[in-house]
Design a protein around this motif. Structure first.
Motif, short mmCIF file in Angstrom:
data_model
loop_
_atom_site.label_atom_id
_atom_site.label_comp_id
_atom_site.label_asym_id
_atom_site.label_seq_id
_atom_site.Cartn_x
_atom_site.Cartn_y
_atom_site.Cartn_z
N THR A 121 0.86 -1.19 0.00
CA THR A 121 0.00 0.00 0.00
C THR A 121 0.89 1.23 0.00
O THR A 121 2.11 1.13 0.14
CB THR A 121 -0.92 0.02 1.23
OG1 THR A 121 -0.11 0.08 2.42
CG2 THR A 121 -1.78 -1.23 1.29
N CYS A 136 -5.96 -2.20 -6.67
CA CYS A 136 -6.97 -3.05 -6.02
C CYS A 136 -7.77 -3.82 -7.06
O CYS A 136 -7.91 -3.40 -8.21
CB CYS A 136 -7.92 -2.19 -5.20
SG CYS A 136 -7.15 -1.34 -3.81
N ASP A 163 -11.02 -7.76 -3.05
CA ASP A 163 -9.99 -7.41 -2.06
C ASP A 163 -10.63 -6.89 -0.78
O ASP A 163 -11.74 -6.35 -0.79
CB ASP A 163 -9.06 -6.33 -2.61
CG ASP A 163 -8.10 -6.86 -3.66
OD1 ASP A 163 -8.02 -8.08 -3.84
OD2 ASP A 163 -7.43 -6.03 -4.32
N ILE A 177 -9.78 -4.21 2.30
CA ILE A 177 -8.91 -3.13 2.75
C ILE A 177 -9.18 -2.88 4.23
O ILE A 177 -10.31 -2.61 4.63
CB ILE A 177 -9.11 -1.84 1.93
CG1 ILE A 177 -8.83 -2.11 0.45
CG2 ILE A 177 -8.21 -0.73 2.45
CD1 ILE A 177 -8.95 -0.89 -0.43
N SER A 216 -4.80 1.23 -2.28
CA SER A 216 -4.97 1.25 -0.83
C SER A 216 -3.88 2.13 -0.23
O SER A 216 -2.70 1.91 -0.48
CB SER A 216 -4.89 -0.19 -0.31
OG SER A 216 -5.22 -0.28 1.04
N THR A 260 -3.39 1.59 5.82
CA THR A 260 -4.29 0.50 5.41
C THR A 260 -3.47 -0.74 5.08
O THR A 260 -2.27 -0.66 4.79
CB THR A 260 -5.12 0.87 4.17
OG1 THR A 260 -4.25 1.01 3.03
CG2 THR A 260 -5.91 2.15 4.37
N LEU A 300 -3.84 -4.16 2.52
CA LEU A 300 -4.58 -4.67 1.37
C LEU A 300 -4.46 -6.19 1.35
O LEU A 300 -3.38 -6.74 1.09
CB LEU A 300 -4.03 -4.06 0.08
CG LEU A 300 -4.64 -4.57 -1.24
CD1 LEU A 300 -6.15 -4.35 -1.27
CD2 LEU A 300 -3.97 -3.88 -2.42
N ARG A 343 -5.72 -9.87 -0.13
CA ARG A 343 -6.35 -10.48 -1.31
C ARG A 343 -6.46 -12.00 -1.10
O ARG A 343 -5.46 -12.66 -0.78
CB ARG A 343 -5.53 -10.19 -2.56
CG ARG A 343 -6.09 -10.82 -3.85
CD ARG A 343 -5.38 -10.23 -5.06
NE ARG A 343 -5.62 -8.79 -5.15
CZ ARG A 343 -4.90 -7.96 -5.90
NH1 ARG A 343 -3.88 -8.43 -6.62
NH2 ARG A 343 -5.19 -6.67 -5.92
#
Length: 241
Positions: free
Chosen positions: A52, A107, A111, A113, A140, A144, A146, A148
């Motif tokens: 991110t 993103c 996903d 966040i 992101s 934050t 991220l 997945r």
């Protein structure tokens, strides 16, 4: 500190025991009552974490940009659990900084966040699921994480609500660090346990809860219109001096 460590250890032991058992929710839709229990796995087994950016609010603009950016403050204050970019006001990264963003960091729908910082214990680890991007570019941003899914374990909309469950939130709170401002890292999140049923049951849960969110949104709009109407009446019913 000792109490927190003891609590963390007890939580991990309880979670490990839970992972060896079949887990059933208290409430289940009739068509799934005879289905097998929910699977329990470590988060790190079913998610990858992607990079991110750390661009602060002053590096973002409201219009005329190419890449939209999720700032952790907006997760805490305004974005819906199921993030549809066509329904949200998302700032852009200023053109000066877009060259630093790699395409591999964009993103994707599905996903998760997660806000990795908060002053409020209840909000640490607050998450949104990306359900619609409308072919727009989104990244992101500051504070934050991220996440997945590694494979197609999850149905659209399920993850956003899963991360509102007490089972998840309590683990995140235990793993968080800090005093005035709490933080959670990807490494620590990898240690928590997540639970999920079949994809059909996931979708049924997501559809049910999202319909309730839609109803709440419609009611809030109606309340807003009534408040505006009331203000107008007050101005007209009372004379000016």
């Amino acid at each position: 500190m000792i109490c927190k460590q003891a609590s963390k250890q007890a939580s991990k032991q309880a979670s490990k025991q839970a992972s060896k058992q079949v887990v059933y929710p208290k409430l289940r839709f009739p068509q799934f009552k005879k289905c097998k229990g929910w699977e329990v796995v470590e988060l790190g087994d079913v998610f990858d974490f992607l990079p991110t950016n750390s661009l602060s609010r002053d590096k973002l603009v409201e219009e005329n940009g190419l890449i939209r950016n999720i700032h952790y403050g907006d997760i805490h204050t305004k974005f819906s659990t199921l993030f549809d970019i066509t329904k949200e006001n998302v700032p852009f990264i200023s053109s000066v900084f877009t060259t630093k963003i790699k395409e591999s960091h964009y993103c994707q729908e599905g996903d998760l966040i997660i806000a990795d910082a908060s002053e409020d214990l209840d909000d640490i680890g607050k998450a949104i699921e990306i359900v619609k991007l409308n072919n727009e570019t989104l990244v992101s941003g500051l504070h934050t994480l991220l996440a997945r899914p590694i494979e197609s374990y999850f149905s659209t909309g399920f993850l956003g609500y899963l991360f509102q469950a007490n089972f998840i939130k309590k683990q995140i709170q235990i793993e968080s660090q800090g005093t005035k401002v709490l933080g959670i890292s990807a490494k620590r999140l990898n240690n928590i346990f997540v639970i999920f049923p079949s994809k059909k049951e996931q979708q049924a849960i997501a559809d049910c809860l999202s319909s309730l969110d839609q109803l709440i949104s419609e009611e809030n709009e109606q309340i807003g219109r009534l408040k505006t109407h009331k203000k107008g009446l007050i101005q007209q019913l009372f004379p000016n001096i």
